[in-house]
Write a protein that holds these residues in place. Structure first.
Motif, mmCIF file in Angstrom:
data_model
loop_
_atom_site.group_PDB
_atom_site.id
_atom_site.type_symbol
_atom_site.label_atom_id
_atom_site.label_comp_id
_atom_site.label_asym_id
_atom_site.label_seq_id
_atom_site.Cartn_x
_atom_site.Cartn_y
_atom_site.Cartn_z
ATOM 1 N N ILE A 100 -7.443 -60.690 16.163
ATOM 2 C CA ILE A 100 -7.950 -59.777 15.386
ATOM 3 C C ILE A 100 -8.920 -58.669 16.201
ATOM 4 C CG2 ILE A 100 -9.767 -59.633 13.090
ATOM 5 C CD1 ILE A 100 -8.665 -62.060 12.312
ATOM 6 N N ASP A 116 -11.290 -53.568 14.285
ATOM 7 C CA ASP A 116 -11.199 -52.953 12.748
ATOM 8 C C ASP A 116 -10.767 -53.731 11.708
ATOM 9 O OD1 ASP A 116 -8.606 -53.117 13.691
ATOM 10 O OD2 ASP A 116 -8.249 -51.216 13.445
ATOM 11 N N HIS A 117 -11.099 -54.913 12.189
ATOM 12 C CA HIS A 117 -10.766 -56.441 11.478
ATOM 13 C C HIS A 117 -9.015 -56.398 10.958
ATOM 14 C CE1 HIS A 117 -15.074 -57.629 9.754
ATOM 15 N NE2 HIS A 117 -14.909 -57.469 10.933
ATOM 16 N N ARG A 118 -8.227 -55.808 11.889
ATOM 17 C CA ARG A 118 -6.963 -55.759 11.465
ATOM 18 C C ARG A 118 -6.122 -56.868 12.564
ATOM 19 N NH1 ARG A 118 -3.271 -50.945 11.595
ATOM 20 N NH2 ARG A 118 -4.494 -50.474 13.703
ATOM 21 N N ASP A 132 1.638 -52.714 10.902
ATOM 22 C CA ASP A 132 1.045 -51.395 10.674
ATOM 23 C C ASP A 132 2.083 -50.588 10.304
ATOM 24 O OD1 ASP A 132 -1.079 -49.437 12.961
ATOM 25 O OD2 ASP A 132 0.650 -48.850 12.226
ATOM 26 N N TYR A 173 -10.487 -58.984 6.349
ATOM 27 C CA TYR A 173 -9.519 -59.114 7.206
ATOM 28 C C TYR A 173 -8.244 -58.829 6.740
ATOM 29 C CZ TYR A 173 -13.557 -60.678 9.950
ATOM 30 O OH TYR A 173 -14.774 -61.001 10.495
ATOM 31 N N ASP A 174 -7.351 -58.054 7.480
ATOM 32 C CA ASP A 174 -6.006 -57.941 7.055
ATOM 33 C C ASP A 174 -4.989 -58.201 8.128
ATOM 34 O OD1 ASP A 174 -3.899 -57.523 5.538
ATOM 35 O OD2 ASP A 174 -4.065 -55.273 5.739
ATOM 36 N N TRP A 222 -4.994 -50.249 4.195
ATOM 37 C CA TRP A 222 -5.932 -51.005 3.519
ATOM 38 C C TRP A 222 -7.270 -50.539 4.541
ATOM 39 C CZ3 TRP A 222 -8.543 -54.578 7.214
ATOM 40 C CH2 TRP A 222 -9.616 -55.261 6.621
ATOM 41 N N LYS A 223 -7.129 -50.443 5.765
ATOM 42 C CA LYS A 223 -8.094 -49.866 6.609
ATOM 43 C C LYS A 223 -8.979 -48.579 6.121
ATOM 44 C CE LYS A 223 -9.042 -48.363 11.314
ATOM 45 N NZ LYS A 223 -8.276 -47.802 12.641
ATOM 46 N N VAL A 271 -2.312 -56.811 13.986
ATOM 47 C CA VAL A 271 -0.983 -56.230 13.663
ATOM 48 C C VAL A 271 -0.004 -57.207 13.964
ATOM 49 C CG1 VAL A 271 0.348 -54.330 14.109
ATOM 50 C CG2 VAL A 271 -1.811 -54.066 13.747
ATOM 51 N N THR A 304 -1.604 -52.799 6.921
ATOM 52 C CA THR A 304 -2.779 -52.716 7.312
ATOM 53 C C THR A 304 -3.645 -51.204 7.475
ATOM 54 O OG1 THR A 304 -2.025 -52.478 9.644
ATOM 55 C CG2 THR A 304 -2.555 -54.685 8.830
#
Lengths: 296, 412, 338
Positions: free
Chosen positions: B368, B371-373, B165, B160-161, B148-149, B375, B145
């Protein structure tokens, strides 16, 4: 970088030479760049994997079966497909073998998946110590095989009637043809033998590393590099070229870092192409090569 | 005369071409309005062939099984009506440019209202770019993630992912190695791919706090086959923890050379090179190789064991099946968002997706963040025979940690 | 060697008409159709630009991925770090690709035939290996162009269409020019051409530079379409390998060959069989072999042969063996019309 590392690299060069020898033979005698050569190497590895799944033997022993099969398939491919393209131009056989590369890649993906598979042998995972230097057994095996195959091929080419005929058909196909040499047959045998040597290389490669369907192109490029470094069409030259690639990779990797090895090898290839386009050791019997135009 | 003919032929040919293309594109024309009982289309582009081809099939299985399960229960609730889900799968050939074109095709031709992703930053980042530019929600499993971020400084809007982490993931190697006695010296073999660089830096950064010292590090271009002189140096450095981040064929070569040259670290991590099928690539040397995982039976998931058991036979007792579970959960998350949105309008789904909070899935409890993650905790799994056994965290372990790694240890 | 002005003008008018049709398309066709056409046009551009040196010039370059990458990376770098607009970026990318080609031409064009092919592939592999480690361009992470800096869908489509048509116009002008005739003469018989006073290296150099300029332009549009780029997808051999297949199938050295080849490979093979990836790989291999064995002039060669047969004896002297023309050599009728 130690002496040990350099010796190991030089020995590994034997494997590179095995990979390249078939490419060099086909190029030297038929003036065809076989873009599917890497696929033939992989075919050897995959065929050996299939055989060892049936009977558990040492991977090298599978060559008894794999070698003849690959020889036959390759010779037939040459006779039925490539031979008719030879009279044309440089790009016709080039493009056709590129098609074979795509077909092979597709077949291997279909049959074996994209994950790497490898051959297992005790000599693939042990080391030997000679004179206080520890090197990988697989590299010693590869080097010994390479020397044997290179010497054998050179003897066949220079000391037998068959070799004389082959050399004649490479140097002057028109005259050789009028002298009664069956050139298509010569070509088919050359292509088959080159493929069988490639298959042997594939067995060693699969034992030392692994085989995956996408390795065809990198293997081809490796072969090219060795061929150019050693001199196109020169049989002993492949051994020189292989060792050179092995040693340069190790030396640059040790001095500057492994990231620079491929850059250095490609740079050396380019420089050698420019200063010695005919390679380091080019045999006189091949005569002048005009690769841009195939002989009629 | 010849000229006119050829110019005319040119025009005719180009017109025919345009018409042919037009005809192929204009099939269905239905919008994405609610209220009907038409299927809700989810699209996915997966690496079914090419170098990442091993990851496509388990992800596809997870998506298909989740869709089948939801449809078996009547479909997904959209504003009070139950509508079936329809999954459209396309092959990305492990190629980022094909990811872009197939993802757009899923939206434009197949009228997907939401997208499901695949593995690794090189594939997931262009996939997420399509989601953001076409304004269609998209969620990906199995893509670290942080990388990706980091690819979108402005923050992702529709993408989204869900995965581990990297900061936590790179600590796993040390924490799991704490389970056995080592000299706490680490050798790193990383490649020049994005994850090799990023994770190599993280391992170096985090080692001191975890009580470890990185005593050797070498970086390799992808496709390296001869590691021997570097193996020798790692061996000379005395490192008893060995971590590699190289692709599968390179990892197989590396392991064979470690064995040949007698380098037998206590814990050995092939990471991305040893995720799936390592015993096929490295033979008996794979025994005891450890990599990070992302699911355990007892990590707080709901219903994960059933999905895992149903796929174990096909994808192996290990990360292949963990990938099935993770992908399955993506469909659950998406279906939940569609229901909460009450419509198949992409913006409404996007809003609901971003608000996913504490959702129970077969993978784990998923929340979620802004930051759209989302973990998911990382674990450590070890190759033991043809299976991968969870060895860390200890309370979720399904087997004991074998050290020194038996495949590399000297015989007899 | 007089240039038939009227014929050239008519040809240009045809291309202009095609461009007008393409420019008017956005908003009038479905999005999906537009996307397919966009990808097809990108491939037409790549294949056509390669055709200039590979087909018309007969130099089988495996190094063109360098120019795709140079164009794409330059656009991204100029937009991200230089703050320029994408249009200036595209031009910059094309110019840089041309400059790179000019520099590379000095060592590479000392090689001929297969040696050129091998040398160019070595250059491509070196470039890829270098880009993966070059920190300034984001190493293996690559670059991400901010979404707000890329043109919208319709503009992007028009740009790609214009670039693709430009490559086709460039090739059709070249094959009719005296420069093109010299280039083909060198391809067909370098020795004879040199004897007639043609500087083989000079002709090949400018063909390579022009081909690289166009390839760089297309590479720039690839980056704008892709938004996030990284070394393996921009500098990978995929570009040149696919272009080669397209040109061979369509017809080497012809103006329409790359267009037809791009259509066959991208549309008929890639897209129609996208759920059958293995069949697709096998089929493209088999097709390449079949074309080179049965119809070495490619699809365009087949069509020309058929047309020549219909036209009958009247043009026999000209159309003699058009199928073999592209491969065995003579000046490549059908494109030049002398």
């Amino acid at each position: 970088m130690s002496v040990e590392a350099l010796v190991n690299g030089a020995l590994l060069g034997g494997l590179y030479a095995l990979v390249a020898l078939g490419l060099s033979l086909v190029f030297g005698i038929m003036r065809v760049v076989n873009l599917a050569h890497g696929i033939v190497v992989l075919a050897g590895a995959y065929a050996a994997i299939v055989v060892t799944r049936v009977v558990q033997v040492d991977p090298l022993l599978t060559f008894v079966v794999v070698g003849p099969v690959v020889f036959l398939v390759a010779a037939l491919t040459q006779r039925l497909l490539l031979q008719r393209l030879l009279g044309h131009s440089l790009e016709a056989p080039l493009v056709a073998t590129f098609g074979l590369l795509l077909v092979g890649q597709g077949l291997f993906t279909f049959g074996f998946g994209t994950a790497p598979l490898s051959l297992d042998a005790p000599w693939g995972r042990s080391g030997v110590t000679v004179l206080g230097l520890t090197v990988q057994a697989v590299n010693v095996v590869a080097f010994a095989l390479a020397v044997a195959v290179v010497v054998g091929t050179q003897l066949v080419l220079t000391r037998t009637r068959f070799g004389t005929a082959l050399r004649a058909s490479a140097a002057d196909p028109a005259t050789a043809g009028t002298l009664g040499i069956d050139i298509p047959l010569m070509h088919a045998l050359t292509f088959g033998a080159a493929a069988a040597i490639a298959a042997l290389a594939g067995i060693v490669y699969g034992t030392a590393f692994s085989a995956d369907p996408n390795a065809g192109l990198p293997l081809l490029v490796l072969g090219f590099t060795v061929v150019v470094m050693g001199g196109v069409g020169s049989v002993p030259g492949t051994l020189v070229g292989g060792v050179l690639v092995g040693v340069v990779s190790v030396a640059v990797g040790g001095l500057l870092g492994p990231v620079y090895s491929p850059i250095a090898v490609n740079l050396l290839l380019l420089v050698l192409l420019l200063v010695r386009p005919r390679g380091i050791a080019r045999p006189a019997w091949l005569g002048p090569l005009r690769i841009g135009k195939a002989p009629a | 005369m010849q000229t006119k003919k050829s110019a005319f032929a040119a025009l005719a040919a180009s017109t025919a071409l345009v018409l042919a293309l037009g005809a192929c594109g204009s099939g269905s024309d239905s919008g994405s309005g609610g209220g009907s009982s038409e299927p809700v289309v989810l699209g996915t582009t997966l690496p079914l062939t090419g170098p990442l081809g091993i990851f496509g099939p388990p992800i596809q299985a997870g998506y298909e099984q989740a869709v089948a399960a939801i449809n078996g229960a009547g479909g997904v609730d959209v504003g009070g009506t139950k509508r079936p889900l329809k999954l459209v799968v396309k092959d990305s050939k492990s190629d980022p440019t094909v990811v872009t074109s197939t993802a757009k095709s899923l939206i434009n031709d197949d009228k997907a209202v939401a997208l499901l992703g695949s593995v690794t930053p090189p594939l997931t980042i262009p996939f997420s770019v399509v989601a953001d530019s076409e304004q269609i929600p998209a969620i990906s499993p199995l893509t670290p993630t942080l990388a990706w971020k980091g690819a979108n400084a402005g923050g992702w809007k529709y993408a989204y992912d869900v995965f581990v982490d990297e900061t936590e993931q790179t600590l796993v190697n040390f924490k799991a190695s704490d389970l056995v006695e080592t000299n706490k010296k680490v050798a790193l073999f990383t490649d020049t791919e994005e994850d090799g660089k990023a994770m190599g830096a993280l391992w170096e950064q985090q080692a001191p706090a975890a009580g470890y010292t990185v005593v050797y590090r070498a970086e390799f271009p992808v496709g390296t086959t001869d590691f021997s002189q570097f193996v020798q140096k790692a061996k000379d450095s005395g490192a008893e923890v060995m971590i590699a981040q190289v692709i599968p064929p390179d990892a197989a070569a590396l392991w064979k050379q470690m064995k040949s040259l007698g380098y037998a670290p206590k814990t050995a991590w092939p990471e991305k090179g040893g995720t799936v099928g390592f015993p096929d690539a490295a033979g008996p040397l794979a025994e005891g190789a450890t990599v990070f995982g992302w699911w355990t039976p007892t990590n707080g998931n709901v219903g994960g064991q059933a999905v895992y058991d149903a796929n174990k036979a096909k994808f192996g007792d290990g990360l292949g099946t963990q990938a099935v579970v993770a992908s399955y959960a993506m469909v659950q998350v998406m279906a939940d968002a569609i229901t909460r949105a009450g419509s198949t309008d992409p913006d409404a789904i996007n809003k609901a997706l971003g608000a996913t909070n504490g959702l129970d899935t077969v993978w784990a409890k998923i929340t979620i963040g802004p930051d759209h993650r989302a973990v998911v905790p990382a674990t450590a799994v070890q190759w033991q025979g043809k299976n991968q056994v969870t060895v860390w965290p200890k309370e979720q372990a399904t087997g004991t940690f074998l050290a020194p790694a038996p495949g590399l240890a000297a015989q007899g | 060697m007089s240039v038939p002005t009227r014929r050239t003008l008519v040809g240009l008018a045809g291309w202009a008409a095609i461009l007008v049709v393409l420019v008017l398309l956005p908003g009038r066709v479905e999005r999906g159709t537009q996307e397919v056409l966009l990808n097809l046009l990108i491939w037409v551009g790549v294949a056509q630009a390669w055709n200039l040196i590979g087909g018309v010039g007969g130099q089988l370059s495996l190094g063109h991925s360098v120019f795709v990458g140079a164009g794409g990376y330059t656009v991204a770098m100029l937009v991200i770090k230089g703050g320029t607009g994408w249009a200036a970026g595209l031009l910059g990318g094309a110019l840089l690709a041309a400059l790179v080609a000019w520099v590379l031409s000095f060592p590479l064009l000392r090689l001929s035939g297969v040696y050129f092919t091998i040398g160019s592939s070595a250059v491509a592999l070196m470039a890829l290996a270098w880009m993966v480690t070059w920190e300034w361009t984001g190493e293996s992470r690559g670059l991400n162009i901010p979404l707000e800096a890329v043109p919208d869908r319709a503009v992007k489509f028009r740009v790609v269409a214009a670039v693709a048509v430009l490559t086709c116009v460039a090739v059709s002008l070249v094959v009719r020019s005296s420069f093109g005739l010299r280039l083909m003469a060198v391809r067909d018989d370098e020795g004879a051409a040199a004897a007639l006073g043609v500087s083989a290296v000079g002709v090949k150099r400018w063909a390579l530079v022009l081909s690289a300029f166009l390839t760089g332009l297309v590479g720039g549009t690839v980056a704008l379409n892709q938004v996030s780029i990284e070394p393996n997808s921009m500098f990978g051999l995929k570009w040149v390998v696919t272009a080669l297949v397209m040109v061979v199938i369509g017809g080497m050295g012809t103006v329409w060959g790359p267009v037809v080849g791009a259509f066959v490979v991208y549309y008929l093979l890639d897209r129609s069989l996208e759920d059958q990836p293995v069949v697709q790989a096998l089929l493209s291999g088999v097709l390449v072999i079949a074309v080179i064995v049965a119809a070495p002039g490619g699809v365009v060669g087949l069509v020309e042969a058929a047309a020549a047969r219909v036209a009958g004896r009247r043009t026999r002297s000209r159309a003699a063996g058009p199928t073999a023309a592209k491969i065995t050599s003579p000046a490549g009728e059908g494109v030049t019309h002398g």
